[in-house]
Design an enzyme around this catalytic site. Sequence first.
Site, short mmCIF file in Angstrom:
data_model
loop_
_atom_site.label_atom_id
_atom_site.label_comp_id
_atom_site.label_asym_id
_atom_site.label_seq_id
_atom_site.Cartn_x
_atom_site.Cartn_y
_atom_site.Cartn_z
N ASP A 440 47.32 -3.70 -31.94
CA ASP A 440 45.93 -3.65 -31.21
C ASP A 440 45.37 -5.01 -31.23
OD1 ASP A 440 43.65 -2.85 -30.42
OD2 ASP A 440 43.19 -1.36 -31.91
N ARG A 442 42.83 -5.76 -28.91
CA ARG A 442 41.50 -5.53 -28.44
C ARG A 442 40.41 -6.43 -29.18
NH1 ARG A 442 41.42 0.76 -28.16
NH2 ARG A 442 41.96 0.32 -30.10
#
Length: 538
Positions: A440, A442
Amino acid sequence: MSRLSSIYSQHRTSGLRSDRSIMPNSTSNSLRTISSVHLPYNHRARNFHISHAVGDSSEHVIINGQASPSKVVQADAAALGTIAADMAPVVDGFSADDDELDLDSPTEGFSSIPEAIEDIRQGKYVIVVDDEDRENEGDLIMAASKVTPEAMAFIVRHGTGIVCVSMKEDDLERLELPLMVTTKENEEKLRTAFTVSVDAKEGTTTGVSAKDRANTVLALASPNSKPEDFNRPGHIFPLKYREGGVLKRAGHTEASVDLAMLAGLPPAAVLCEIVDDDDGSMALLPKLQDFARRENLKIISIADLIRYRRKRDRLVERVCVTPLQLQWGSFQSYCYRSLIDGMEHIAMVKGDVGDGQDILVRVHSECLTGDIFGSARCDCGNQLALAMTMIEKTGRGVVVYLRGHEGRGIGLGHKLRAYNLQDDGRDTVEANEDLGLPVDSREYGIGAQILRDLGVRTMRLMTNNPAKYTGLKGYGLSVLGRVPLLTPITNENRRYMETKRLKMGHVYGTRPSGNTSTLADGGIKKEQDQIDSASEQE
């Protein structure tokens, strides 16, 4: 309808005939297929074959569909809830120490960015370490305007001897210092932008001594220097800083100039890679930390500097505002443009934000396959639809839709490749790792600044993901609590959601992640029953 695209609505109404492609106007010769994947679809019991293509630097998706047995949304699917889900804040699911989530709190083993800035301001050295997936090396860095012969001697003694000065493009042009090779010809691994090397004409002899090199650095940092003040080539290597700094390029060149500017000094810095005293190789983190302790130096990471700047720099600008009638109701749509990469994001606002207190908020990551095409592999589209429904029912709230987050930040093509690996038995985490990609990647700073610009100050955050709580903290926003987004579990997304709970810390229902029963055991269904029961009692 439960999707946000008018394109999608039109295709669904027309029956979404087989072999229908959703593409820009272009010929097939201009496209290159990158990957394809079988994708179960949440509507009309259809399955689709998705091809990912690249053309004109843009990513496109080609959809070929056919009817299939009704097996996507199972009749016995465990329901995680609808609008009946409790909308009161839930705080026990994401319990965390405030210090742990503070964006100014340094990574363990490193100094804080404010400490490093203060040392730079005082003319001291700082060790700056980049990511382990990049060089995983450390540079001695100090403000060019503060350099002394003694400081230069220390840098040469503990470094490679290749002393560089990072500078802004305007100053390099003023001094008529062209790149050593053109950008196209640059074959250096990290594309470091070296200019021609220089020595100062005044106050130097051979140009290589610590005193001579210090004089050259001071001349480069001076706003009064002229092109004729330097000999070419020389013993100091100017480097071209990329505008935007570490927010554009996570390199030592950018970090050094950023630190100088944050310290209120001229935008030029000395940097030199540190070597291992034992064998002359490049010093890696353990040796760098030993060196920092021995010499009483601050050591920081570029990752921490990026977080520091993301929190303080203005990252977005408002482009326009317009009313939109959506399938859920009437909303005001706000378009924002990132000042970092030009990406445009959108916020849907219901009602009057007013004093910004107690706003129902969803920060949603773009998912083309889930949000637009209704993929049954994930719960993204269902979460978005549920969030919009909850805000419409409440009459006041914000959905921030962040683009560029496809596949938790890995991009559309990589996401489809990861789907193929999942079909071979990997879970969503293992598939990313097998591709050599982050699980991840983000960032939520853009979303936080959009919320601030809209006037939001305290919020009830609609999410099952603790990383969003962490990512939004520290931008002048307060999260009063979490509102679970409980959407249907299907046979297609059951393993995906279980992996998010087990490996990524997602929380379903009101319990902390460590206490939630497994999806396979119907634990989330039990959580939903408890929420519904609590709602009825209220």
